[in-house]
Design a protein around this motif. Structure first.
Motif, PDB file in Angstrom:
ATOM      1  N   ASP A  77     -12.676  -3.004   3.496  1.00 51.30           N
ATOM      2  CA  ASP A  77     -12.433  -3.830   4.686  1.00 51.30           C
ATOM      3  C   ASP A  77     -11.076  -3.500   5.307  1.00 51.30           C
ATOM      4  O   ASP A  77     -10.929  -3.448   6.538  1.00 51.30           O
ATOM      5  N   ALA A  78     -10.082  -3.284   4.436  1.00 52.64           N
ATOM      6  CA  ALA A  78      -8.747  -2.942   4.933  1.00 52.64           C
ATOM      7  C   ALA A  78      -8.778  -1.607   5.664  1.00 52.64           C
ATOM      8  O   ALA A  78      -8.131  -1.430   6.698  1.00 52.64           O
ATOM      9  N   ALA A  79      -9.546  -0.674   5.133  1.00 47.59           N
ATOM     10  CA  ALA A  79      -9.645   0.646   5.764  1.00 47.59           C
ATOM     11  C   ALA A  79     -10.232   0.537   7.157  1.00 47.59           C
ATOM     12  O   ALA A  79      -9.708   1.107   8.119  1.00 47.59           O
ATOM     13  N   LYS A  80     -11.322  -0.209   7.273  1.00 43.49           N
ATOM     14  CA  LYS A  80     -11.984  -0.354   8.574  1.00 43.49           C
ATOM     15  C   LYS A  80     -11.058  -1.008   9.598  1.00 43.49           C
ATOM     16  O   LYS A  80     -11.057  -0.650  10.780  1.00 43.49           O
ATOM     17  N   ALA A  81     -10.275  -1.971   9.143  1.00 40.37           N
ATOM     18  CA  ALA A  81      -9.374  -2.680  10.052  1.00 40.37           C
ATOM     19  C   ALA A  81      -8.235  -1.784  10.529  1.00 40.37           C
ATOM     20  O   ALA A  81      -7.748  -1.922  11.655  1.00 40.37           O
ATOM     21  N   GLN A  82      -7.819  -0.838   9.680  1.00 44.56           N
ATOM     22  CA  GLN A  82      -6.659  -0.007  10.005  1.00 44.56           C
ATOM     23  C   GLN A  82      -7.012   1.276  10.742  1.00 44.56           C
ATOM     24  O   GLN A  82      -6.144   1.885  11.374  1.00 44.56           O
ATOM     25  N   ASP A  88      -5.245   7.324  19.123  1.00 43.52           N
ATOM     26  CA  ASP A  88      -4.317   7.164  20.247  1.00 43.52           C
ATOM     27  C   ASP A  88      -2.857   7.267  19.827  1.00 43.52           C
ATOM     28  O   ASP A  88      -1.965   7.150  20.673  1.00 43.52           O
ATOM     29  N   ALA A  89      -2.610   7.491  18.548  1.00 43.29           N
ATOM     30  CA  ALA A  89      -1.228   7.598  18.068  1.00 43.29           C
ATOM     31  C   ALA A  89      -0.583   8.866  18.622  1.00 43.29           C
ATOM     32  O   ALA A  89      -1.246   9.870  18.876  1.00 43.29           O
ATOM     33  N   ASP A  90       0.729   8.822  18.840  1.00 38.31           N
ATOM     34  CA  ASP A  90       1.449   9.995  19.340  1.00 38.31           C
ATOM     35  C   ASP A  90       1.292  11.178  18.391  1.00 38.31           C
ATOM     36  O   ASP A  90       1.188  12.322  18.817  1.00 38.31           O
ATOM     37  N   ASP A  91       1.306  10.887  17.100  1.00 37.60           N
ATOM     38  CA  ASP A  91       1.123  11.917  16.079  1.00 37.60           C
ATOM     39  C   ASP A  91       0.031  11.412  15.132  1.00 37.60           C
ATOM     40  O   ASP A  91       0.317  10.773  14.125  1.00 37.60           O
ATOM     41  N   PRO A  92      -1.250  11.655  15.457  1.00 38.14           N
ATOM     42  CA  PRO A  92      -2.345  11.100  14.669  1.00 38.14           C
ATOM     43  C   PRO A  92      -2.358  11.548  13.212  1.00 38.14           C
ATOM     44  O   PRO A  92      -2.764  10.792  12.344  1.00 38.14           O
ATOM     45  N   VAL A  93      -1.930  12.769  12.935  1.00 42.59           N
ATOM     46  CA  VAL A  93      -1.903  13.248  11.548  1.00 42.59           C
ATOM     47  C   VAL A  93      -0.896  12.441  10.741  1.00 42.59           C
ATOM     48  O   VAL A  93      -1.184  11.968   9.636  1.00 42.59           O
ATOM     49  N   GLU A 146     -11.701   9.483  13.205  1.00 42.76           N
ATOM     50  CA  GLU A 146     -10.727   8.963  14.154  1.00 42.76           C
ATOM     51  C   GLU A 146      -9.694  10.012  14.563  1.00 42.76           C
ATOM     52  O   GLU A 146      -9.302  10.103  15.723  1.00 42.76           O
ATOM     53  N   VAL A 147      -9.228  10.781  13.574  1.00 43.10           N
ATOM     54  CA  VAL A 147      -8.148  11.726  13.838  1.00 43.10           C
ATOM     55  C   VAL A 147      -8.673  13.101  14.262  1.00 43.10           C
ATOM     56  O   VAL A 147      -8.069  13.791  15.076  1.00 43.10           O
ATOM     57  N   PHE A 148      -9.808  13.501  13.680  1.00 41.05           N
ATOM     58  CA  PHE A 148     -10.375  14.810  13.973  1.00 41.05           C
ATOM     59  C   PHE A 148     -11.806  14.660  14.498  1.00 41.05           C
ATOM     60  O   PHE A 148     -12.750  15.186  13.905  1.00 41.05           O
ATOM     61  N   PRO A 149     -12.019  13.925  15.589  1.00 47.29           N
ATOM     62  CA  PRO A 149     -13.384  13.647  16.041  1.00 47.29           C
ATOM     63  C   PRO A 149     -14.202  14.908  16.321  1.00 47.29           C
ATOM     64  O   PRO A 149     -15.412  14.923  16.108  1.00 47.29           O
TER      65      PRO A 149
END
Length: 206
Positions: A77-82, A88-93, A146-149
């Motif tokens: 659940d924590a993973a899904k929420a985060q 959209d992060a400036d540095d997704p990695v 999310e990061v590497f769609p």
């Protein structure tokens, strides 16, 4: 004045009692370790009667087995929420690596590690832990979506996420011996720098 508050059903009260006992089990695992976790301590922490505990979880094995699943669900659940917003992060990695690091901190993960260590010499516990561990791990592995769609689903990307998790878990286990938070933090920053290079190379392949 009419009291409009809805009374909880028996099913809701039962679910709340189970949750209370399971949360107390997690607290007990963190405070006393697996061997020091007893039903009497859990009952005391939960603030319930021994009869209530026996009704829901007759033995320590029943209680711990349920706690294993409870922990896996909490972590999933924590993973899904985060995960939301990583793209959209400036540095997704970097954001993804920070998320994985944070996911392996705190009492929920501390209790998880206690069960991992205890399962090494307890085949029955190991069977329960291994069955549900994939639930939590796979939730964080979805970071690739999310990061590497554009690369999601490719083995190299999924392997990157699992390598990052394995690295973090190794550092966390070493914290059992090296209790200095500053040293552990420096180890993570060193590892993160190398992982970041790998992740950036993967993104460049898009």
């Amino acid at each position: 004045m009419v009291d409009t508050r809805r009374r909880r059903t028996q099913e809701e009260r039962s679910a709340a009692m189970r949750e209370r006992l399971l949360d107390a089990t997690i607290e007990c695992l963190v405070a006393h370790g697996y061997t020091g976790t007893t039903t009497s301590k859990v009952v005391e922490l939960a603030g319930v009667t021994r009869g209530a505990q026996v009704h829901h979880f007759p033995t320590k094995a029943d209680l711990v087995t349920a706690a294993v699943r409870h922990l896996a669900v909490k972590r999933a659940d924590a993973a899904k929420a985060q995960l939301a917003g990583l793209r959209d992060a400036d540095d997704p990695v970097s954001a993804a690596l920070d998320l994985l690091w944070e996911a392996h901190q705190g009492p929920v993960f501390d209790a998880t590690m206690e069960l991992w260590v205890a399962s090494r010499s307890d085949p029955e516990l190991r069977a329960h832990v291994s069955t549900v561990e994939s639930l939590a791990a796979s939730s964080y592995a979805e970071i690739d979506l999310e990061v590497f769609p554009d690369l999601a689903g490719q083995p190299a990307v999924r392997h990157f996420v699992y390598t990052a998790m394995d690295t973090i878990r190794g550092i966390m286990i070493s914290s059992f011996v090296v209790a200095d938070a500053e040293v552990i933090g420096k180890r993570w920053q060193r590892a993160k720098a190398h992982l970041h290079k790998l992740g950036t190379l993967l993104l460049a392949e898009v």
